[in-house]
Motif scaffolding. Structure first.
Motif, PDB file in Angstrom:
ATOM      1  N   ALA A 249       0.823  -1.217   0.000  1.00 42.76           N
ATOM      2  CA  ALA A 249       0.000   0.000   0.000  1.00 42.76           C
ATOM      3  C   ALA A 249       0.851   1.259   0.000  1.00 42.76           C
ATOM      4  O   ALA A 249       0.433   2.291  -0.532  1.00 42.76           O
ATOM      5  CB  ALA A 249      -0.932   0.001   1.217  1.00 42.76           C
ATOM      6  N   VAL A 250       2.045   1.218   0.600  1.00 47.30           N
ATOM      7  CA  VAL A 250       2.911   2.405   0.612  1.00 47.30           C
ATOM      8  C   VAL A 250       3.978   2.326  -0.472  1.00 47.30           C
ATOM      9  O   VAL A 250       4.440   3.354  -0.975  1.00 47.30           O
ATOM     10  CB  VAL A 250       3.547   2.634   2.001  1.00 47.30           C
ATOM     11  CG1 VAL A 250       2.496   2.975   3.021  1.00 47.30           C
ATOM     12  CG2 VAL A 250       4.343   1.425   2.447  1.00 47.30           C
ATOM     13  N   ALA A 251       4.372   1.098  -0.856  1.00 47.09           N
ATOM     14  CA  ALA A 251       5.335   0.953  -1.947  1.00 47.09           C
ATOM     15  C   ALA A 251       4.750   1.461  -3.259  1.00 47.09           C
ATOM     16  O   ALA A 251       5.499   1.842  -4.169  1.00 47.09           O
ATOM     17  CB  ALA A 251       5.747  -0.506  -2.096  1.00 47.09           C
ATOM     18  N   ALA A 252       3.423   1.509  -3.346  1.00 44.33           N
ATOM     19  CA  ALA A 252       2.782   1.977  -4.576  1.00 44.33           C
ATOM     20  C   ALA A 252       3.175   3.408  -4.909  1.00 44.33           C
ATOM     21  O   ALA A 252       3.226   3.787  -6.086  1.00 44.33           O
ATOM     22  CB  ALA A 252       1.260   1.873  -4.435  1.00 44.33           C
ATOM     23  N   PHE A 253       3.478   4.213  -3.899  1.00 46.53           N
ATOM     24  CA  PHE A 253       3.853   5.609  -4.146  1.00 46.53           C
ATOM     25  C   PHE A 253       5.263   5.692  -4.741  1.00 46.53           C
ATOM     26  O   PHE A 253       5.489   6.377  -5.730  1.00 46.53           O
ATOM     27  CB  PHE A 253       3.769   6.422  -2.851  1.00 46.53           C
ATOM     28  CG  PHE A 253       2.364   6.652  -2.391  1.00 46.53           C
ATOM     29  CD1 PHE A 253       1.614   7.711  -2.886  1.00 46.53           C
ATOM     30  CD2 PHE A 253       1.772   5.802  -1.465  1.00 46.53           C
ATOM     31  CE1 PHE A 253       0.313   7.931  -2.474  1.00 46.53           C
ATOM     32  CE2 PHE A 253       0.462   6.017  -1.037  1.00 46.53           C
ATOM     33  CZ  PHE A 253      -0.270   7.074  -1.548  1.00 46.53           C
ATOM     34  N   ASN A 254       6.230   5.043  -4.103  1.00 46.73           N
ATOM     35  CA  ASN A 254       7.598   5.008  -4.608  1.00 46.73           C
ATOM     36  C   ASN A 254       8.285   3.785  -4.025  1.00 46.73           C
ATOM     37  O   ASN A 254       8.648   3.777  -2.848  1.00 46.73           O
ATOM     38  CB  ASN A 254       8.369   6.278  -4.228  1.00 46.73           C
ATOM     39  CG  ASN A 254       9.820   6.230  -4.708  1.00 46.73           C
ATOM     40  OD1 ASN A 254      10.176   5.423  -5.559  1.00 46.73           O
ATOM     41  ND2 ASN A 254      10.656   7.078  -4.142  1.00 46.73           N
TER      42      ASN A 254
ATOM     43  N   ASP B  27       0.898  11.465  -6.425  1.00 46.24           N
ATOM     44  CA  ASP B  27       2.352  11.389  -6.455  1.00 46.24           C
ATOM     45  C   ASP B  27       2.848  11.789  -7.846  1.00 46.24           C
ATOM     46  O   ASP B  27       2.347  11.271  -8.854  1.00 46.24           O
ATOM     47  CB  ASP B  27       2.801   9.963  -6.124  1.00 46.24           C
ATOM     48  CG  ASP B  27       4.303   9.858  -6.013  1.00 46.24           C
ATOM     49  OD1 ASP B  27       4.958   9.680  -7.060  1.00 46.24           O
ATOM     50  OD2 ASP B  27       4.836   9.950  -4.893  1.00 46.24           O
ATOM     51  N   PRO B  28       3.808  12.712  -7.923  1.00 47.08           N
ATOM     52  CA  PRO B  28       4.256  13.202  -9.227  1.00 47.08           C
ATOM     53  C   PRO B  28       4.860  12.122 -10.118  1.00 47.08           C
ATOM     54  O   PRO B  28       4.877  12.279 -11.339  1.00 47.08           O
ATOM     55  CB  PRO B  28       5.306  14.257  -8.870  1.00 47.08           C
ATOM     56  CG  PRO B  28       4.985  14.668  -7.471  1.00 47.08           C
ATOM     57  CD  PRO B  28       4.451  13.434  -6.815  1.00 47.08           C
ATOM     58  N   ASP B  29       5.370  11.030  -9.521  1.00 45.29           N
ATOM     59  CA  ASP B  29       6.021   9.982 -10.311  1.00 45.29           C
ATOM     60  C   ASP B  29       5.105   8.794 -10.591  1.00 45.29           C
ATOM     61  O   ASP B  29       4.967   8.367 -11.731  1.00 45.29           O
ATOM     62  CB  ASP B  29       7.291   9.509  -9.598  1.00 45.29           C
ATOM     63  CG  ASP B  29       8.291  10.636  -9.414  1.00 45.29           C
ATOM     64  OD1 ASP B  29       8.585  11.327 -10.408  1.00 45.29           O
ATOM     65  OD2 ASP B  29       8.756  10.839  -8.285  1.00 45.29           O
ATOM     66  N   SER B  30       4.467   8.268  -9.538  1.00 43.07           N
ATOM     67  CA  SER B  30       3.638   7.071  -9.711  1.00 43.07           C
ATOM     68  C   SER B  30       2.211   7.382 -10.116  1.00 43.07           C
ATOM     69  O   SER B  30       1.512   6.522 -10.659  1.00 43.07           O
ATOM     70  CB  SER B  30       3.627   6.252  -8.417  1.00 43.07           C
ATOM     71  OG  SER B  30       2.965   6.966  -7.378  1.00 43.07           O
ATOM     72  N   GLY B  31       1.738   8.599  -9.822  1.00 40.40           N
ATOM     73  CA  GLY B  31       0.364   8.961 -10.134  1.00 40.40           C
ATOM     74  C   GLY B  31      -0.663   8.480  -9.128  1.00 40.40           C
ATOM     75  O   GLY B  31      -1.861   8.702  -9.298  1.00 40.40           O
ATOM     76  N   VAL B  32      -0.222   7.839  -8.033  1.00 39.65           N
ATOM     77  CA  VAL B  32      -1.156   7.361  -7.008  1.00 39.65           C
ATOM     78  C   VAL B  32      -1.728   8.558  -6.259  1.00 39.65           C
ATOM     79  O   VAL B  32      -0.976   9.426  -5.797  1.00 39.65           O
ATOM     80  CB  VAL B  32      -0.453   6.404  -6.026  1.00 39.65           C
ATOM     81  CG1 VAL B  32      -1.419   5.953  -4.931  1.00 39.65           C
ATOM     82  CG2 VAL B  32       0.105   5.202  -6.773  1.00 39.65           C
TER      83      VAL B  32
END
Length: 369
Positions: A182-187, A259-264
């Motif tokens: 759930a948190v790895a999804a961000f980065n 999140d600017p990179d993952s889009g989550v």
């Protein structure tokens, strides 16, 4: 912004960076002092609220060993590497690549995390993957390439870590934390953590005074906001994310919804195991009862939260998403012990402060001369 107002804000203790970040140029005069400046935190709050135990908390090696001894979950710690004083968690020497290689021999291939014993703000942290080469010797792979484990250790900046007191020697060697999906999804590249700010009242009760979620940017191993990461508000009651901001030095923080990179997306995203996050933060706060105002960094893993570290000098930047720290209730709590400014100084008072400051500087110069 009017130069007189900027002058008054500076004399109230706010740096140009804080004036920009908190939007104080547009903040009503009667609300400005609801924000805690770094100067106020360093000059008043930390010295009065946090006793000598803060020096123990600053030692990440001592802190992790102590918290583990009372049952607070922490990352697996192999030991403290230093060419002269290093030792394993069991007390054996950890001063060479051969000793580290033997320590992790049965776990290869594996990922390790190195961080300075007294470091801060994610400066000089390292992640590496260690595997056995064809010649049987362990080799370390980092974003910069692959080298022998000995070459990696030789390149560590012993005694030259920015922001670290030189008395804190060595690097903690930990197993890299496998994050909860759930948190790895961000980065997935950085260990994204929750910062929980606790305050222990005069009667010993521990209150949560705010929480934030930090995630690093793509290519970064640190989640620290000061290292270019993103910080999001966390509802202390539910663990749900809300307002999030990204920041680049010398620029105003930018509100982001994802999140600017993952889009989550941040808004409404609920962090897992939230009650356990609060529970281990409160336990740590009680264990370090002499550090009454502290920030606890917690990582979320598939098997539950782990306490990464504690901070007696927790950043005031959390106010970017949590809002001004000095709510009426908190101001009333602290007023029993501290004298806190409640209004921005007028121009005469600001000028008087400049004269007083310059007098002190001149007196120190004379005494040194």
């Amino acid at each position: 912004m009017d130069r007189t107002r900027r002058f008054r804000l500076r004399m109230a203790g706010f740096s140009d960076e804080e004036i920009l970040s908190f939007g104080l140029e547009d903040c009503p005069d009667d609300r400005v002092m609801d924000y805690i400046s770094h100067e106020l935190a360093v000059r008043v709050l930390r010295p009065r609220l946090n006793g000598l135990q803060r020096y123990v908390l600053a030692d990440k090696w001592a802190t992790q060993a102590f918290l583990a001894s009372i049952g607070v979950p922490v990352p697996k710690l192999y030991g403290l590497y230093h060419p002269r004083t290093g030792m394993t968690a069991g007390g054996d020497p950890l001063t060479t690549a051969e000793e580290l290689g033997e320590l992790i021999r049965d776990e290869l291939p594996c990922r390790l995390f190195f961080k300075p014993r007294g470091g801060r703000q994610g400066i000089e942290v390292r992640t590496l993957a260690v595997a056995r080469a064809a010649d049987g010797m362990p080799r370390a792979t980092t974003p910069g390439g692959t080298q022998t484990l000995a070459a990696f250790l030789d390149a560590l900046p012993m005694g030259d870590v920015a922001g670290q007191d030189q008395s804190y020697e060595g690097f903690l060697v930990q197993r890299f934390i496998d994050q909860h999906p759930a948190v790895a999804a961000f980065n997935p590249g950085s260990v994204n953590t929750v910062r929980v700010v606790t305050f222990r009242g005069p009667e010993g009760e521990v209150a949560v005074h705010g929480a934030s979620f930090r995630t690093g940017r793509a290519g970064s191993v640190a989640d620290n906001w000061s290292q270019g990461g993103v910080i999001a508000d966390v509802d202390p009651a539910t663990g749900a994310l809300a307002k999030a901001v990204a920041w680049h030095k010398d620029e105003a923080p930018q509100r982001v919804t994802a999140d600017p990179d993952s889009g989550v997306a941040f808004d409404g995203y609920v962090l897992p195991d939230w009650e356990r996050v609060l529970a281990i933060s409160r336990t740590a706060a009680l264990a370090f009862s002499g550090v009454r105002w502290a920030g606890w960094d917690v990582a979320l893993t598939p098997s539950g939260p782990v306490m990464v570290e504690g901070n007696s000098d927790c950043s005031v930047a959390q106010q970017l998403v949590n809002g001004a720290y000095l709510t009426p209730r908190r101001r009333a709590e602290l007023a029993r012990e501290l004298a806190l400014p409640d209004r921005m100084p007028g121009l005469p008072r600001a000028l008087a402060r400049v004269v007083k400051r310059e007098f002190r500087r001149g007196r120190r110069w004379v005494l040194r001369g």
